[in-house]
Write an enzyme that holds these catalytic residues in place. Structure first.
Site, PDB file in Angstrom:
ATOM      1  N   GLU A   1       0.817  -1.208   0.000  1.00 57.37           N
ATOM      2  CA  GLU A   1       0.000   0.000   0.000  1.00 57.37           C
ATOM      3  C   GLU A   1       0.860   1.272   0.000  1.00 57.37           C
ATOM      4  OE1 GLU A   1      -3.051  -0.534  -0.504  1.00 57.37           O
ATOM      5  OE2 GLU A   1      -4.034   1.398  -0.140  1.00 57.37           O
ATOM      6  N   ASP A   2       1.999   1.220   0.650  1.00 56.08           N
ATOM      7  CA  ASP A   2       2.756   2.461   0.861  1.00 56.08           C
ATOM      8  C   ASP A   2       4.012   2.610   0.014  1.00 56.08           C
ATOM      9  OD1 ASP A   2       0.863   3.040   2.694  1.00 56.08           O
ATOM     10  OD2 ASP A   2       2.097   2.656   4.462  1.00 56.08           O
TER      11      ASP A   2
END
Ligand code: MN
Length: 721
Positions: free
Chosen positions: A76-77
């Site tokens: 996600e990051d």
């Protein structure tokens, strides 16, 4: 920050078989992936997954869980992709990381408290592997430990969510220490004043009561030792949050709260537990009504202990929890504790009555089984209370492509989903992709599905969807849209009727004139007036009058009388005819049927639409003096294999086998029998009234010829109404 080798050593200290290569690879990969990212505290971002992994090593979890913790934020990051994780770390790890990514996406969309309940249920539903939840809890625990660095305005929301979702979840999974820590940090964030008041009161009590904790520890250990019981007694204060809860629940002031000390008495065997209970009741007075036996009746989260409250030294009420080491481990670490015993079911294990079979090679297989039990909800071992379980059991949680969470009743399909997102999306929906693949709209959705709705501007929801949708919202919206579409059809029909009436007077439809005449008709909107004409509620002769055109001939003043015509072709189908605008409702007379190749004519009926008759239909005689209602129609090009209804009458000998001959002749010639009625005409004959479906008039003739050739068939004729 913990070094690479330290982490590996921690894991191998309790699991010598741990995959060191995998752990090392994950450490390096996550560190590189997060690169120079920083946390709110200013620490390198990588310190966060590393701390989460460290928390999980305290719970002695397996290498895969620790690796998943290291990787839990990379998809996600950072630039990392799901495929990359799968290639480098294999399917097991990539599934764990995938579960965590899904939950993380949820965090972004659950800012509203209304979604909290959904999130809790979803957490359970999407986490096919309980290790996903363990990592998620550790993740939240570390985020709460460092919440002071988060902006003030965000803190309350995070703390509320923690209190609503994650703390109870930890509790249900039996992880009491994690639960307490989550609760107390949240409490401090949400109610700093109360937290301070209780903390300082505890401080004062501690001073007043002197060494009460140590006194009781010593006294109890001594008494038990004299009876030959080897024990470890530890006392502790209750945490501010649980005191606060008790004050709220029982409407007590802080001064009235007395039992704020709790003791754990840990002994070797179950027998020792009951023995220790007896001794403590001899030494001190027991408080009536406070004894609970969670050994013979464990809590649903597998928690076992004996609980009692006694009046101890200094007249202080103290709570005792008496348990074995194995019970203690489960009480503290919950389901995480079960992994500890994966290879060596020893005496402690047996005595704890664990369900783990000695041969279980995969330590977590049984955890998955527990999760399955949760989903099924029929096992006494389930560790969620039943009501909560039902709540998520009858729901299914899906995502939009943007990651919004849509909660639906289980059994819901993409149509329900589309309407749940927005009515316009439902109304314009023509197809869907589920998890990136085209799927039928009525596909039953599963937890975690990502659903993309394919839309078309032209689309109106088919009325039949009302029966396919299972949510009330979707059904109501479909009904509304269908009603509107029908109204538009009537308006079109009304216009058609009006145009015909006008043309018989050499006039043409003019919207301007029509609008001007509306007040005289007592209607305000053009479409309403046209729909009223279409429905037969307003006679076209009245409209002509209002328009200043004298009506000389008989028109459709009276509503159509019910009867044969009323029955005509109730079924809606796409009928390939030319001569009429597409949005008018069209049906084929069920009295006769009509098949391509036959000459046909349409009859306009206000309130109904156009009914198609073969030109020979006797019913047409009724409309001879209403020429406005006649519409010339011709067959259009048709889809291959499209079938049309035809009604025929067969006079048959009343003998065994007659019906079989008829059915066989039709079947052999590829006709479908749609409906069949028998009318006895005389003792030796009967009429068969048949509705059959055929491709065209040639097909129909072939069937009629074949029927005529049957020995028991006397005559075959086309029904003429
Ligand atoms: Mn995280």
């Amino acid at each position: 920050m913990m070094r690479q080798y330290e982490l590996v050593e921690r894991v191998t200290s309790y699991d010598p078989d741990a995959d060191e290569v995998l752990l090392n690879r994950a450490y390096v990969y996550a560190m590189k992936a997060h690169g120079h990212q920083k946390r709110a505290s200013g620490d390198p971002y990588f310190s966060h997954p590393l701390e989460v992994a460290a928390i999980l090593t305290e719970l002695k979890l397996d290498d895969a869980t620790v690796v998943a913790a290291l990787l839990h934020d990379v998809v996600e990051d950072t630039e990392s992709t799901h495929q990359e994780i799968e290639e480098l770390f294999g399917p097991e790890i990539s599934q764990l990381v995938d579960g965590l990514t899904k939950i993380k996406r949820l965090d972004l969309v659950t800012k509203e408290a209304a979604q909290a309940e959904n999130l809790r249920k979803l957490l359970l539903a999407v986490s096919r592997d309980v290790r996903v939840l363990l990592v998620k809890l550790a993740d939240r625990l570390h985020n709460m430990r460092t919440i002071e660095y988060v902006k003030q305005e965000k803190r309350a929301r995070i703390a509320e969510e923690t209190l609503d979702i994650y703390a109870p979840l930890a509790g249900r999974m039996g992880m009491q220490t994690v639960r307490e820590e989550l609760e107390n940090i949240s409490f401090q964030v949400l109610n700093p004043d109360a937290f301070e008041t209780i903390s300082s009161r505890l401080e004062r009590l501690r001073e007043e009561s002197g060494n009460i904790l140590a006194d009781i520890e010593v006294e109890l250990t001594k008494q038990l030792g004299e009876q030959g019981i080897e024990s470890e007694v530890t006392g502790r204060e209750k945490r501010p949050y649980s005191i606060w809860r008790k004050m709220e629940r029982k409407h007590l002031s802080l001064g009235q709260l007395s039992d704020i000390f709790g003791f754990r008495v840990i002994v070797p065997t179950i027998d020792d537990c009951y023995h220790a209970l007896g001794i403590s009741h001899q030494v001190w007075h027991a408080v009536p009504g406070r004894f609970k036996d969670y050994i013979s009746t464990p809590k649903q989260n597998d928690y076992r202990s004996l609980h009692t409250t006694v009046i101890g030294p200094h007249r202080m009420r103290v709570e005792l929890q008496i348990r074995t080491w194995a019970m203690h481990d489960i009480a503290e670490r919950g389901i995480a504790a079960h992994g500890l015993y994966k290879d060596a079911p020893n005496a402690k294990m047996a005595e704890a009555g664990s369900v783990v079979p000695a041969t279980e090679t995969n330590a977590y297989r049984w955890l998955r089984r527990l999760l399955d039990l949760l989903a099924e909800g029929d096992s006494p071992k389930e560790f969620l209370e039943h009501t909560k379980l039902e709540l998520f059991h009858d729901q299914v949680f899906c995502f939009t492509p943007k990651g919004d969470l849509i909660a639906l009743p289980s059994g819901a399909n993409a149509i329900d989903f589309a309407y749940a997102v927005h009515t316009d999306i439902g109304n314009s929906c023509v197809g869907c992709r589920v998890n990136g693949r085209h799927a039928p709209l009525m596909t039953e959705l599963q937890n975690g599905d990502e659903v993309e709705i394919i839309r078309s501007k032209a689309q109106n929801p088919p009325a039949a969807w009302e029966g396919l949708a299972i949510t009330g919202k979707a059904r109501a919206a479909i009904r509304r849209a269908t009603r509107l579409a029908v109204r538009n059809q009537y308006a079109g029909l009304g216009k058609e009727i009006l145009e015909r009436a006008l043309s018989r007077h050499g006039a043409q439809f003019s919207k301007k004139k029509f609008t001007q005449a509306l007040p005289r008709l007592g209607v305000s909107a053009t479409d309403d007036a046209l729909a009223a004409i279409g429905r037969g509620e307003m006679a076209s002769s009245d409209v002509l009058k209002a328009l200043g055109i004298e009506s000389e001939i008989k028109t459709t003043k009276k509503a159509p009388k019910p009867g044969r015509r009323g029955k005509a072709g109730a079924k809606k189908r796409s009928i390939a005819v030319r001569g009429v605008s597409e949005d008018l409702p069209i049906s084929i007379s069920s009295d006769t049927g009509a098949v391509p190749g036959e000459r046909i004519v349409g009859i306009l009926t206000p309130g109904k639409g156009i009914t198609i008759y073969p030109i020979f239909a006797r019913a047409l005689q009724e409309y001879e003096d209403e020429p406005d209602r006649w519409v010339d129609l011709t067959w259009d090009e048709r889809e291959e294999n499209e079938r049309y209804p035809a009604r025929i009458k067969i006079l048959v000998h009343n003998e065994v086998g007659a019906l079989a001959q008829v059915a066989q002749a039709i079947g052999e010639n590829d006709g479908n029998i749609e409906n069949l009625q028998m009318v006895t005409r005389a003792a030796d004959f009967y009429d068969l009234d048949l509705s059959i479906e055929v491709l065209d008039v040639r097909h129909l003739n072939r069937i009629m010829d074949a029927l005529s050739a049957q020995s028991l068939v006397n005559s075959v004729t086309r029904s003429n109404a």
